[in-house]
Design a protein around this motif. Structure first.
Motif, mmCIF file in Angstrom:
data_model
loop_
_atom_site.group_PDB
_atom_site.id
_atom_site.type_symbol
_atom_site.label_atom_id
_atom_site.label_comp_id
_atom_site.label_asym_id
_atom_site.label_seq_id
_atom_site.Cartn_x
_atom_site.Cartn_y
_atom_site.Cartn_z
ATOM 1 N N ARG A 1 0.804 -1.221 0.000
ATOM 2 C CA ARG A 1 0.000 0.000 0.000
ATOM 3 C C ARG A 1 0.839 1.273 0.000
ATOM 4 O O ARG A 1 0.399 2.313 -0.509
ATOM 5 C CB ARG A 1 -0.952 -0.009 1.196
ATOM 6 N N VAL A 2 2.056 1.214 0.560
ATOM 7 C CA VAL A 2 2.877 2.422 0.628
ATOM 8 C C VAL A 2 3.549 2.736 -0.700
ATOM 9 O O VAL A 2 4.140 3.810 -0.851
ATOM 10 C CB VAL A 2 3.943 2.293 1.737
ATOM 11 N N ALA A 3 3.466 1.830 -1.677
ATOM 12 C CA ALA A 3 4.105 2.081 -2.979
ATOM 13 C C ALA A 3 3.526 3.316 -3.658
ATOM 14 O O ALA A 3 4.217 4.020 -4.406
ATOM 15 C CB ALA A 3 3.956 0.860 -3.886
ATOM 16 N N LYS A 4 2.262 3.615 -3.384
ATOM 17 C CA LYS A 4 1.625 4.769 -4.019
ATOM 18 C C LYS A 4 2.198 6.093 -3.532
ATOM 19 O O LYS A 4 2.053 7.129 -4.203
ATOM 20 C CB LYS A 4 0.118 4.742 -3.754
ATOM 21 N N ASP A 5 2.856 6.079 -2.391
ATOM 22 C CA ASP A 5 3.416 7.317 -1.831
ATOM 23 C C ASP A 5 4.818 7.623 -2.345
ATOM 24 O O ASP A 5 5.367 8.683 -2.032
ATOM 25 C CB ASP A 5 3.443 7.222 -0.301
ATOM 26 N N ILE A 6 5.411 6.701 -3.116
ATOM 27 C CA ILE A 6 6.739 6.950 -3.694
ATOM 28 C C ILE A 6 6.613 7.973 -4.828
ATOM 29 O O ILE A 6 5.655 7.944 -5.607
ATOM 30 C CB ILE A 6 7.346 5.634 -4.224
ATOM 31 N N GLU A 7 7.568 8.869 -4.926
ATOM 32 C CA GLU A 7 7.535 9.926 -5.953
ATOM 33 C C GLU A 7 8.001 9.361 -7.293
ATOM 34 O O GLU A 7 9.144 9.563 -7.709
ATOM 35 C CB GLU A 7 8.410 11.096 -5.515
ATOM 36 N N TRP A 8 7.097 8.674 -7.983
ATOM 37 C CA TRP A 8 7.454 8.007 -9.235
ATOM 38 C C TRP A 8 7.743 8.993 -10.363
ATOM 39 O O TRP A 8 8.433 8.650 -11.332
ATOM 40 C CB TRP A 8 6.335 7.064 -9.658
ATOM 41 N N ALA A 9 7.248 10.205 -10.278
ATOM 42 C CA ALA A 9 7.486 11.192 -11.345
ATOM 43 C C ALA A 9 8.910 11.742 -11.315
ATOM 44 O O ALA A 9 9.406 12.231 -12.333
ATOM 45 C CB ALA A 9 6.487 12.343 -11.223
ATOM 46 N N ASP A 10 9.568 11.660 -10.179
ATOM 47 C CA ASP A 10 10.947 12.144 -10.051
ATOM 48 C C ASP A 10 11.890 10.941 -10.183
ATOM 49 O O ASP A 10 11.987 10.113 -9.286
ATOM 50 C CB ASP A 10 11.122 12.820 -8.688
ATOM 51 N N LYS B 1 15.055 10.636 -10.025
ATOM 52 C CA LYS B 1 16.131 10.534 -9.042
ATOM 53 C C LYS B 1 15.644 9.890 -7.746
ATOM 54 O O LYS B 1 16.441 9.388 -6.952
ATOM 55 C CB LYS B 1 16.719 11.923 -8.759
ATOM 56 N N GLU B 2 14.360 9.905 -7.534
ATOM 57 C CA GLU B 2 13.771 9.249 -6.372
ATOM 58 C C GLU B 2 13.194 7.880 -6.747
ATOM 59 O O GLU B 2 13.283 6.926 -5.973
ATOM 60 C CB GLU B 2 12.654 10.128 -5.773
ATOM 61 N N ALA B 3 12.607 7.785 -7.936
ATOM 62 C CA ALA B 3 11.922 6.558 -8.343
ATOM 63 C C ALA B 3 12.897 5.417 -8.628
ATOM 64 O O ALA B 3 12.641 4.268 -8.256
ATOM 65 C CB ALA B 3 11.068 6.833 -9.574
ATOM 66 N N ILE B 4 14.015 5.711 -9.296
ATOM 67 C CA ILE B 4 14.952 4.639 -9.679
ATOM 68 C C ILE B 4 15.575 3.966 -8.461
ATOM 69 O O ILE B 4 15.589 2.737 -8.365
ATOM 70 C CB ILE B 4 16.031 5.193 -10.632
ATOM 71 N N PRO B 5 16.115 4.714 -7.466
ATOM 72 C CA PRO B 5 16.631 4.023 -6.270
ATOM 73 C C PRO B 5 15.552 3.226 -5.539
ATOM 74 O O PRO B 5 15.830 2.132 -5.027
ATOM 75 C CB PRO B 5 17.147 5.172 -5.399
ATOM 76 N N ALA B 6 14.335 3.760 -5.515
ATOM 77 C CA ALA B 6 13.242 3.042 -4.856
ATOM 78 C C ALA B 6 12.952 1.727 -5.575
ATOM 79 O O ALA B 6 12.762 0.675 -4.945
ATOM 80 C CB ALA B 6 11.992 3.914 -4.811
ATOM 81 N N PHE B 7 12.926 1.783 -6.908
ATOM 82 C CA PHE B 7 12.649 0.570 -7.686
ATOM 83 C C PHE B 7 13.758 -0.465 -7.499
ATOM 84 O O PHE B 7 13.486 -1.658 -7.336
ATOM 85 C CB PHE B 7 12.509 0.913 -9.164
ATOM 86 N N VAL B 8 15.001 -0.012 -7.513
ATOM 87 C CA VAL B 8 16.131 -0.927 -7.317
ATOM 88 C C VAL B 8 16.031 -1.605 -5.943
ATOM 89 O O VAL B 8 16.248 -2.814 -5.811
ATOM 90 C CB VAL B 8 17.470 -0.179 -7.455
ATOM 91 N N THR B 9 15.671 -0.834 -4.936
ATOM 92 C CA THR B 9 15.539 -1.379 -3.580
ATOM 93 C C THR B 9 14.509 -2.488 -3.530
ATOM 94 O O THR B 9 14.774 -3.591 -3.034
ATOM 95 C CB THR B 9 15.145 -0.260 -2.594
ATOM 96 N N MET B 10 13.320 -2.216 -4.050
ATOM 97 C CA MET B 10 12.233 -3.196 -3.937
ATOM 98 C C MET B 10 12.399 -4.377 -4.892
ATOM 99 O O MET B 10 11.982 -5.493 -4.586
ATOM 100 C CB MET B 10 10.876 -2.514 -4.174
ATOM 101 N N ALA B 11 13.070 -4.165 -6.031
ATOM 102 C CA ALA B 11 13.217 -5.255 -7.000
ATOM 103 C C ALA B 11 14.278 -6.260 -6.582
ATOM 104 O O ALA B 11 14.097 -7.472 -6.738
ATOM 105 C CB ALA B 11 13.551 -4.676 -8.378
#
Length: 546
Positions: free
Chosen positions: A455-464, A466-476
């Motif tokens: 549920r918290v995935a929706k709060d990640i700043e996917w439009a940015d 520089k924020e989205a790529i590190p987040a994706f790498v972390t969760m993947a």
């Protein structure tokens, strides 16, 4: 005169009890009236919280047993070769060696008790000391990291069980010190927000992947020599490769687990209290029936021994193998220190974040500073509970999001948490039942816990980016490398790399601004001195003329 109905009399009696308790020293200590609650409402809230988190007793024990616990090759039954016996090799820990299986059975019984005692002590302390309606127990995510990354399946990892437990205790002690000096919340705020959110999502994917596998789940996915993973649900597998023998989707235990999944998912979708446990109960009860293809008690030596123990129903088990198994010597190695850091990182993020969110949900926050009533004591309680849990043989203790069930029922004080502790105390006497929960009953709950963490995935700043790529790498990388630590390290590394230029530019601009201000100050000072000298000279000249 109309006679009062039984329900009316019961309600009046309940009100009388609530007024009497609220007027006592206990009622005033727990602030029952101040928080607009009542004694009986708190009892119902505690029961609701326990029902929603009771699954952790069997689930945590099952996951930690996958590590092998203190069981080693020395526990394996010697192999009979002709007329002589031979000492078994390491392969006996991955087969169906009777001696090793018996050791695992003892370990699971110990870990059920360890889980219940840690949850009981943590919940009681949270209620009695912090006066908060929060249930505590060994946390999901940390237990999977301990079992599959630190110790490894049946001890195949790089860190022995005793060293890993010592690491958990050290992490708990460090966490306690950080809480005591007030650094805990500050550290949590230092981690980039999107990395924090991605860590929760990644752990959820990790748990779901674990619940889909055979050893600790429904067995829907398995190994493939060409695609690494594939659809399995095999009725029979090759013990060497794990490949299906006779086709996939033919496992009856998988289909039974799928029914349990749908039951639990339906209960959660309809907001049924204790919904997480109903699917587990259904699958477990069906699996207890002997003579079926899905029984957890097959007609084997191990199955017969398990059934004999199960028939006791009530039995108080004393921990014999996992308590006090601590070895601090191995913590000198780098991989052990990395594991301690990872556990601390997850604790700082998950436990602290969950506690803040529960406090906000229950209306305990002060609104201005973001703190909440009983915050300092609550932090000390959950950190201290981790130290106790490690001493018993289990993993880090955390505040459970399932506490929202009790808060939703009206729980506002520590009486709710103490009621949860009392329920965990009662569970200690039903070890034979709790040890007989099969993996295909536990797997669906792991998948659904993973789903709830999305549920918290929706709060990640996917439009940015520089924020989205590190987040994706972390969760993947967490599920794909089967390592929570790898995901965290990679995500932070990418985040630092992408922000280095910005940080360097900001530092340059700040340094330039400081230098410019300094030059201006020097220039102003020089100008002032020059004007002062000129004025002095003019005054002297005027005096000479006079």
């Amino acid at each position: 005169m109309k006679r009062s109905s039984p329900w009316r009399k019961l309600a009046e009696a309940e009100d009388a009890v609530n007024r009497a308790v609220a007027a006592t020293r206990v009622g005033r200590y727990f602030k029952l009236e101040a928080r607009k609650s009542s004694f009986t409402k708190e009892l119902r809230a505690g029961a609701a919280t326990f029902l929603t988190m009771a699954y952790i007793i069997s689930v945590n024990a099952a996951i930690l047993t996958d590590s092998g616990g203190p069981c080693t090759v020395s526990d394996c039954t010697p192999v009979v070769v002709g007329n002589s016996t031979a000492v078994p090799g390491p392969e006996c820990t991955v087969g169906s060696n009777p001696g090793y299986e018996q050791c695992l059975g003892r370990t699971k019984s110990d870990l059920i008790v360890a889980t219940a005692v840690a949850a009981m002590a943590g919940s009681f302390a949270m209620g009695a000391l912090a006066n908060l309606p929060l249930g505590l127990a060994p946390g999901m995510g940390a237990n999977a990291y301990f079992a599959y990354n630190m110790v490894g399946f049946h001890g195949s990892g790089s860190i022995p069980y005793s060293t890993a437990l010592a690491g958990v205790m050290v992490e708990g002690i460090v966490f306690f010190i950080l809480s005591a000096v007030g650094l805990r919340s500050r550290l949590a705020r230092m981690i980039p927000r999107n990395i924090r959110l991605a860590t929760a999502v990644g752990i959820g994917l990790f748990l779901a992947f674990t619940g889909l596998q055979a050893h600790q789940g429904v067995g829907l996915v398995g190994a493939s020599p060409s695609t690494l993973v594939t659809l399995t649900a095999c009725s029979e597998t090759d013990p060497a490769t794990g490949a299906c023998l006779g086709g996939s989707m033919r496992s009856l235990t998988f289909w039974l687990g799928a029914v349990g999944f749908l039951i639990t998912a339906t209960c959660l979708a309809r907001d049924v209290k204790g919904g997480m446990i109903y699917g587990i109960v259904f699958v477990t009860v069906v699996s207890w029936i002997r003579g079926t293809a899905v029984t957890v008690f097959p007609d084997t030596a191990a199955g017969n021994a398990g059934f004999d123990y199960f028939k006791k129903v009530v039995d108080f088990h004393t921990i014999t193998t996992t308590a006090g198994r601590l070895s601090f010597g191995g913590l000198r190695h780098g991989n052990a220190l990395l594991a301690v850091f990872t556990l601390l990182y997850v604790d700082v993020l998950a436990t602290t974040g969950t506690m803040y969110s529960m406090a906000e949900y229950g209306g305990f926050t002060d609104g201005a500073g973001g703190g909440f009533d009983g915050e300092y004591r609550a932090f000390l309680v959950d950190a201290g509970s981790t130290v106790l849990s490690a001493a018993l043989g289990s993993t880090t203790v955390t505040t459970y999001v399932e506490s929202t069930a009790g808060i939703r029922e009206g729980g506002r004080t520590g009486v709710t948490a103490i009621t949860v502790a009392a329920c965990f105390l009662a569970s200690l006497f039903f070890g034979p039942v709790l040890t007989s929960v099969p993996p295909w009953a536990v797997g669906p709950s792991l998948v659904l816990v993973g789903a709830m963490m999305m549920r918290v995935a929706k709060d990640i700043e996917w439009a940015d980016m520089k924020e989205a790529i590190p987040a994706f790498v972390t969760m993947a990388l967490m599920p794909l490398t089967f390592s929570i630590a790898n995901g965290i390290i990679a995500g932070l590394g990418v985040y630092i790399a992408l922000h280095c230029y910005d940080w360097a530019r900001i530092a340059y601009l700040k340094a330039s601004k400081v230098l410019d201000e300094r030059r201006n100050q020097v220039a102003a000072s020089s100008a002032g001195e020059a004007s002062g000298i000129t004025a002095t000279t003019a005054t002297a000249a005027a005096a000479d003329e006079v």
